[in-house]
Write a protein that holds these residues in place. Structure first.
Motif, PDB file in Angstrom:
ATOM      1  N   UNK A  68       5.600 -10.902  -6.137  1.00  0.00           N
ATOM      2  CA  UNK A  68       6.064  -9.741  -6.876  1.00  0.00           C
ATOM      3  C   UNK A  68       5.075  -8.587  -6.897  1.00  0.00           C
ATOM      4  N   UNK A  69       3.798  -8.869  -6.579  1.00  0.00           N
ATOM      5  CA  UNK A  69       2.791  -7.805  -6.587  1.00  0.00           C
ATOM      6  C   UNK A  69       2.634  -7.138  -5.228  1.00  0.00           C
ATOM      7  N   UNK A  70       3.324  -7.641  -4.212  1.00  0.00           N
ATOM      8  CA  UNK A  70       3.213  -7.090  -2.863  1.00  0.00           C
ATOM      9  C   UNK A  70       4.400  -6.190  -2.543  1.00  0.00           C
ATOM     10  N   UNK A  71       4.217  -5.299  -1.556  1.00  0.00           N
ATOM     11  CA  UNK A  71       5.287  -4.407  -1.127  1.00  0.00           C
ATOM     12  C   UNK A  71       5.464  -4.554   0.371  1.00  0.00           C
ATOM     13  N   UNK A  87      -1.242  -7.568  -4.138  1.00  0.00           N
ATOM     14  CA  UNK A  87      -1.447  -6.132  -4.050  1.00  0.00           C
ATOM     15  C   UNK A  87      -1.391  -5.566  -2.653  1.00  0.00           C
ATOM     16  N   UNK A  88      -1.049  -6.364  -1.648  1.00  0.00           N
ATOM     17  CA  UNK A  88      -0.938  -5.838  -0.291  1.00  0.00           C
ATOM     18  C   UNK A  88       0.226  -4.851  -0.216  1.00  0.00           C
ATOM     19  N   UNK A  89      -0.001  -3.742   0.498  1.00  0.00           N
ATOM     20  CA  UNK A  89       0.986  -2.667   0.624  1.00  0.00           C
ATOM     21  C   UNK A  89       1.297  -2.505   2.106  1.00  0.00           C
ATOM     22  N   UNK A  90       2.415  -3.069   2.527  1.00  0.00           N
ATOM     23  CA  UNK A  90       2.789  -3.097   3.942  1.00  0.00           C
ATOM     24  C   UNK A  90       3.985  -2.178   4.101  1.00  0.00           C
ATOM     25  N   UNK A  91       3.735  -0.988   4.660  1.00  0.00           N
ATOM     26  CA  UNK A  91       4.735   0.071   4.529  1.00  0.00           C
ATOM     27  C   UNK A  91       5.438   0.473   5.823  1.00  0.00           C
ATOM     28  N   UNK A  92       5.625  -0.517   6.699  1.00  0.00           N
ATOM     29  CA  UNK A  92       6.530  -0.303   7.820  1.00  0.00           C
ATOM     30  C   UNK A  92       5.867  -0.218   9.166  1.00  0.00           C
TER      31      UNK A  92
END
Length: 224
Positions: A68-71, A87-92
């Protein structure tokens, strides 16, 4: 300059091998990376991968801490046994290989991570390709846009050679087994040859040859 795909990478350690083979220089693969990942995702076996949202596929044996903390934004494929930490932010436009670590507060955008790559703590990796077993220390980042917003070129400051890439966004190409020290900045158009170590808190520009130790821009020594 040893900056071609065949100079930097062992393609047996990435699912993007066939895609990369069509290019001479690795940054040429950045433009159509999103389309490649979309097509590649259609070939993934359903018994090995779970689709969690539109064009986001994660291997069932990957370890996603505190999901739930990842994107995750597609297109994105996460390989077998890879760890995605909180907290990982994987944006495409992201292809992560097998046995990788994407750490806490790490951001990925338009990248290929070969197998066994580690970006484990507070890293930003954008418009970049990281070769097999490369590792970025805590706080190390790629800078993918020049401050004056002009197109990125690849420069070898030792020989004076320069290649125009035609790209506005281009972070870094790390060859296999590259070690980047903590809190280092890889400036737009950086290409780091295989088996090279970058000292902590470095600011790197241009080409760093294979099998080197980068201490600063005036002190780059060959590994013994």
């Amino acid at each position: 300059m040893d900056i071609r795909i065949t100079d930097l990478f062992d393609l047996s350690h990435t699912k993007a091998a066939e895609y990369l083979k069509q290019f001479e220089y690795p940054w040429e693969a950045l433009g159509d990376l999103s389309d490649f990942i979309i097509e590649y995702s259609k070939t993934l076996p359903e018994d090995e991968y779970e689709q969690i949202s539109e064009c986001v596929w994660i291997a069932k044996d990957a370890v996603i801490y505190n999901r739930g903390s990842n994107y995750f934004k597609g297109p994105c494929v996460i390989g077998h046994r890879t760890e995605i930490r909180p907290g990982a932010f994987i944006r495409g436009s992201v292809l992560v290989g097998d046995d990788c670590v994407v750490g806490n507060s790490t951001e990925l955008k338009n990248v290929v991570l070969f197998d066994n790559v580690q970006v484990p703590h507070f890293n930003y990796v954008g418009d970049s390709i990281l070769g097999y077993k490369s590792h970025m220390g805590a706080g190390a980042v790629t800078s993918n846009v020049k401050s004056d917003k002009t197109l990125v070129s690849v420069k070898d400051f030792e020989t004076g050679e320069k290649i125009e890439t035609g790209l506005k966004k281009f972070g870094a190409m790390l060859g296999d087994n590259v070690e980047v020290g903590c809190n280092s900045v890889l400036c737009p158009g950086s290409v780091i040859g295989r088996n090279t170590n970058i000292y902590p808190t470095s600011m790197v520009r241009g080409v760093v040859t294979s099998n080197s130790i980068y201490k600063n821009k005036t002190e780059i020594v060959e590994k013994m």
